[in-house]
Design a protein around this motif. Structure first.
Motif, PDB file in Angstrom:
ATOM      1  N   LEU A 118      56.087  17.235 -18.342  1.00  0.00           N
ATOM      2  CA  LEU A 118      55.578  16.162 -18.084  1.00  0.00           C
ATOM      3  C   LEU A 118      56.574  15.148 -18.999  1.00  0.00           C
ATOM      4  O   LEU A 118      57.008  14.225 -18.384  1.00  0.00           O
ATOM      5  N   LEU A 119      56.335  15.371 -20.205  1.00  0.00           N
ATOM      6  CA  LEU A 119      57.291  14.688 -21.049  1.00  0.00           C
ATOM      7  C   LEU A 119      58.754  14.418 -20.740  1.00  0.00           C
ATOM      8  O   LEU A 119      59.300  13.538 -20.771  1.00  0.00           O
ATOM      9  N   GLU A 120      59.365  15.774 -20.315  1.00  0.00           N
ATOM     10  CA  GLU A 120      60.835  15.715 -20.021  1.00  0.00           C
ATOM     11  C   GLU A 120      60.865  14.661 -18.786  1.00  0.00           C
ATOM     12  O   GLU A 120      62.042  14.066 -18.845  1.00  0.00           O
ATOM     13  N   TRP A 121      59.931  14.566 -17.867  1.00  0.00           N
ATOM     14  CA  TRP A 121      60.235  13.891 -16.922  1.00  0.00           C
ATOM     15  C   TRP A 121      60.062  12.333 -17.096  1.00  0.00           C
ATOM     16  O   TRP A 121      60.847  11.678 -16.694  1.00  0.00           O
ATOM     17  N   ALA A 122      59.093  12.159 -18.092  1.00  0.00           N
ATOM     18  CA  ALA A 122      59.024  10.792 -18.570  1.00  0.00           C
ATOM     19  C   ALA A 122      60.218  10.033 -19.265  1.00  0.00           C
ATOM     20  O   ALA A 122      60.600   9.235 -19.107  1.00  0.00           O
ATOM     21  N   LEU A 123      60.924  11.049 -20.075  1.00  0.00           N
ATOM     22  CA  LEU A 123      62.043  10.726 -20.912  1.00  0.00           C
ATOM     23  C   LEU A 123      63.212  10.452 -20.020  1.00  0.00           C
ATOM     24  O   LEU A 123      63.983   9.488 -20.051  1.00  0.00           O
ATOM     25  N   ALA A 124      63.515  11.312 -18.892  1.00  0.00           N
ATOM     26  CA  ALA A 124      64.413  11.171 -18.023  1.00  0.00           C
ATOM     27  C   ALA A 124      64.408   9.934 -17.210  1.00  0.00           C
ATOM     28  O   ALA A 124      65.325   9.020 -16.640  1.00  0.00           O
ATOM     29  N   GLY A 132      65.268   1.135 -23.496  1.00  0.00           N
ATOM     30  CA  GLY A 132      66.047   1.548 -24.791  1.00  0.00           C
ATOM     31  C   GLY A 132      65.186   2.231 -25.990  1.00  0.00           C
ATOM     32  O   GLY A 132      65.807   2.863 -26.772  1.00  0.00           O
ATOM     33  N   ILE A 133      63.860   2.456 -25.551  1.00  0.00           N
ATOM     34  CA  ILE A 133      63.070   2.861 -26.412  1.00  0.00           C
ATOM     35  C   ILE A 133      61.754   3.512 -25.687  1.00  0.00           C
ATOM     36  O   ILE A 133      61.354   2.847 -24.786  1.00  0.00           O
ATOM     37  N   VAL A 134      61.413   4.631 -26.321  1.00  0.00           N
ATOM     38  CA  VAL A 134      60.309   5.138 -25.582  1.00  0.00           C
ATOM     39  C   VAL A 134      59.048   5.237 -26.697  1.00  0.00           C
ATOM     40  O   VAL A 134      59.433   5.838 -27.794  1.00  0.00           O
ATOM     41  N   GLN A 135      58.023   4.628 -26.320  1.00  0.00           N
ATOM     42  CA  GLN A 135      56.827   4.929 -27.591  1.00  0.00           C
ATOM     43  C   GLN A 135      55.496   5.384 -26.686  1.00  0.00           C
ATOM     44  O   GLN A 135      55.535   5.248 -25.500  1.00  0.00           O
ATOM     45  N   LEU A 136      54.753   5.779 -27.633  1.00  0.00           N
ATOM     46  CA  LEU A 136      53.340   6.219 -27.170  1.00  0.00           C
ATOM     47  C   LEU A 136      52.466   6.116 -28.489  1.00  0.00           C
ATOM     48  O   LEU A 136      52.836   6.080 -29.599  1.00  0.00           O
ATOM     49  N   THR A 137      51.318   6.199 -28.094  1.00  0.00           N
ATOM     50  CA  THR A 137      49.964   6.489 -29.090  1.00  0.00           C
ATOM     51  C   THR A 137      49.347   7.419 -29.077  1.00  0.00           C
ATOM     52  O   THR A 137      49.307   7.922 -27.747  1.00  0.00           O
ATOM     53  N   SER A 138      48.878   8.049 -30.096  1.00  0.00           N
ATOM     54  CA  SER A 138      47.946   9.159 -29.956  1.00  0.00           C
ATOM     55  C   SER A 138      46.916   9.131 -30.869  1.00  0.00           C
ATOM     56  O   SER A 138      47.305   8.635 -32.136  1.00  0.00           O
ATOM     57  N   ASP A 139      45.612   9.492 -30.442  1.00  0.00           N
ATOM     58  CA  ASP A 139      44.556   9.454 -31.527  1.00  0.00           C
ATOM     59  C   ASP A 139      44.887  10.149 -32.726  1.00  0.00           C
ATOM     60  O   ASP A 139      45.581  11.156 -32.769  1.00  0.00           O
ATOM     61  N   SER A 140      44.532   9.564 -34.003  1.00  0.00           N
ATOM     62  CA  SER A 140      44.946  10.138 -35.296  1.00  0.00           C
ATOM     63  C   SER A 140      44.426  11.583 -35.456  1.00  0.00           C
ATOM     64  O   SER A 140      44.758  12.118 -36.331  1.00  0.00           O
ATOM     65  N   LEU A 143      46.189  16.172 -33.967  1.00  0.00           N
ATOM     66  CA  LEU A 143      47.124  16.756 -35.004  1.00  0.00           C
ATOM     67  C   LEU A 143      48.156  17.795 -33.881  1.00  0.00           C
ATOM     68  O   LEU A 143      49.419  17.637 -34.172  1.00  0.00           O
ATOM     69  N   ASN A 144      47.317  18.407 -33.309  1.00  0.00           N
ATOM     70  CA  ASN A 144      48.259  19.329 -32.261  1.00  0.00           C
ATOM     71  C   ASN A 144      49.439  18.389 -31.416  1.00  0.00           C
ATOM     72  O   ASN A 144      50.309  18.903 -31.191  1.00  0.00           O
ATOM     73  N   ALA A 145      48.816  17.282 -30.978  1.00  0.00           N
ATOM     74  CA  ALA A 145      49.431  16.515 -30.003  1.00  0.00           C
ATOM     75  C   ALA A 145      50.676  15.851 -30.736  1.00  0.00           C
ATOM     76  O   ALA A 145      51.703  15.827 -30.272  1.00  0.00           O
ATOM     77  N   HIS A 146      50.279  15.580 -32.008  1.00  0.00           N
ATOM     78  CA  HIS A 146      51.519  15.066 -32.931  1.00  0.00           C
ATOM     79  C   HIS A 146      52.330  15.826 -32.955  1.00  0.00           C
ATOM     80  O   HIS A 146      53.670  15.508 -32.987  1.00  0.00           O
ATOM     81  N   ARG A 147      52.107  17.081 -33.423  1.00  0.00           N
ATOM     82  CA  ARG A 147      53.235  17.932 -33.643  1.00  0.00           C
ATOM     83  C   ARG A 147      54.185  18.277 -32.328  1.00  0.00           C
ATOM     84  O   ARG A 147      55.337  18.504 -32.175  1.00  0.00           O
ATOM     85  N   PHE A 148      53.266  18.244 -31.065  1.00  0.00           N
ATOM     86  CA  PHE A 148      53.944  18.448 -29.987  1.00  0.00           C
ATOM     87  C   PHE A 148      54.979  17.306 -29.570  1.00  0.00           C
ATOM     88  O   PHE A 148      55.923  17.537 -29.232  1.00  0.00           O
ATOM     89  N   TYR A 149      54.649  16.045 -29.622  1.00  0.00           N
ATOM     90  CA  TYR A 149      55.474  14.946 -29.704  1.00  0.00           C
ATOM     91  C   TYR A 149      56.780  14.845 -30.840  1.00  0.00           C
ATOM     92  O   TYR A 149      57.727  14.399 -30.226  1.00  0.00           O
ATOM     93  N   GLU A 150      56.470  15.307 -31.998  1.00  0.00           N
ATOM     94  CA  GLU A 150      57.508  15.315 -32.726  1.00  0.00           C
ATOM     95  C   GLU A 150      58.602  16.507 -32.266  1.00  0.00           C
ATOM     96  O   GLU A 150      59.856  16.069 -32.649  1.00  0.00           O
ATOM     97  N   ARG A 151      58.148  17.412 -31.577  1.00  0.00           N
ATOM     98  CA  ARG A 151      59.320  18.482 -31.138  1.00  0.00           C
ATOM     99  C   ARG A 151      60.068  17.895 -30.356  1.00  0.00           C
ATOM    100  O   ARG A 151      61.611  18.101 -30.041  1.00  0.00           O
ATOM    101  N   PHE A 152      59.749  16.633 -29.665  1.00  0.00           N
ATOM    102  CA  PHE A 152      60.670  15.827 -28.640  1.00  0.00           C
ATOM    103  C   PHE A 152      61.258  14.874 -29.275  1.00  0.00           C
ATOM    104  O   PHE A 152      62.150  14.067 -28.787  1.00  0.00           O
ATOM    105  N   GLY A 153      61.425  14.622 -30.480  1.00  0.00           N
ATOM    106  CA  GLY A 153      61.868  13.543 -31.606  1.00  0.00           C
ATOM    107  C   GLY A 153      61.045  12.349 -31.939  1.00  0.00           C
ATOM    108  O   GLY A 153      61.725  11.522 -32.442  1.00  0.00           O
ATOM    109  N   PHE A 154      59.906  12.365 -31.390  1.00  0.00           N
ATOM    110  CA  PHE A 154      59.083  11.138 -31.681  1.00  0.00           C
ATOM    111  C   PHE A 154      58.809  11.129 -33.247  1.00  0.00           C
ATOM    112  O   PHE A 154      58.440  12.353 -33.817  1.00  0.00           O
TER     113      PHE A 154
END
Length: 168
Positions: A118-124, A132-140, A143-154
């Motif tokens: 899903l994320l690869e599709w969204a970035l493409a 020029g920029i992709v942003q998202l929010t994630s509930d504080s 924590l697992n979701a934050h690590r997941f997004y960081e793997r993509f460079g967020f």
């Protein structure tokens, strides 16, 4: 493990991992999408019930060329979803922003690469449309979701704030 992620369901040795296809959501998918939104501790407190408000929102999303609701379809079953929005902006020299929202993977299917698809599709798609920029929010608490997004460079570069207007 944070409250947002049950133990992942990892394919056993010899079981081939299948990856879903990403396609535009259809109104027939709405019940499954709402079930995905409610399929975690946070969503369980705020999602579900009457589908009428979801159907109205879905109609607004599909009528707007700057909004895309997609699902991850695995053999005819909806196993993930996200919304991708394009926001014209004067900031950053008129850069279009792509906003990713409502990313969910079926809890029994987490850890099988569905979120990555899903994320690869969204970035493409964001790149294809000239964002020029992709942003998202994630509930504080996710924590697992934050690590997941960081793997993509967020990166956690900003402090997000929200105000629920219904409570005013």
């Amino acid at each position: 493990m944070s409250q947002d992620t049950p133990a992942p369901s990892v394919p056993s040795p010899g079981e081939q991992a299948q990856l879903p296809t990403v396609r535009p959501a259809r109104i027939e998918d709405l019940h499954e999408i709402v079930d995905l939104l409610a399929d975690d501790p946070l969503g369980a407190t705020r999602e579900g019930g009457d589908l009428a408000p979801y159907a109205a929102a879905f109609a607004r999303i599909t009528a707007d060329a700057n909004q895309i609701q997609v699902v991850a379809d695995l053999g005819g079953q909806v196993v993930g979803t996200l919304q991708l929005s394009f926001i014209p902006s004067l900031t950053r020299r008129g850069t279009t922003r792509a906003q990713i929202e409502g990313v969910r993977t079926l809890s029994t299917m987490r850890g099988r690469g569905i979120g990555e698809v899903l994320l690869e599709w969204a970035l493409a798609e964001a790149h294809r449309r000239g964002a020029g920029i992709v942003q998202l929010t994630s509930d504080s608490t996710r924590l697992n979701a934050h690590r997941f997004y960081e793997r993509f460079g967020f990166v956690g570069s900003h402090l997000g704030m929200k105000l629920e207007l219904r409570r005013r």
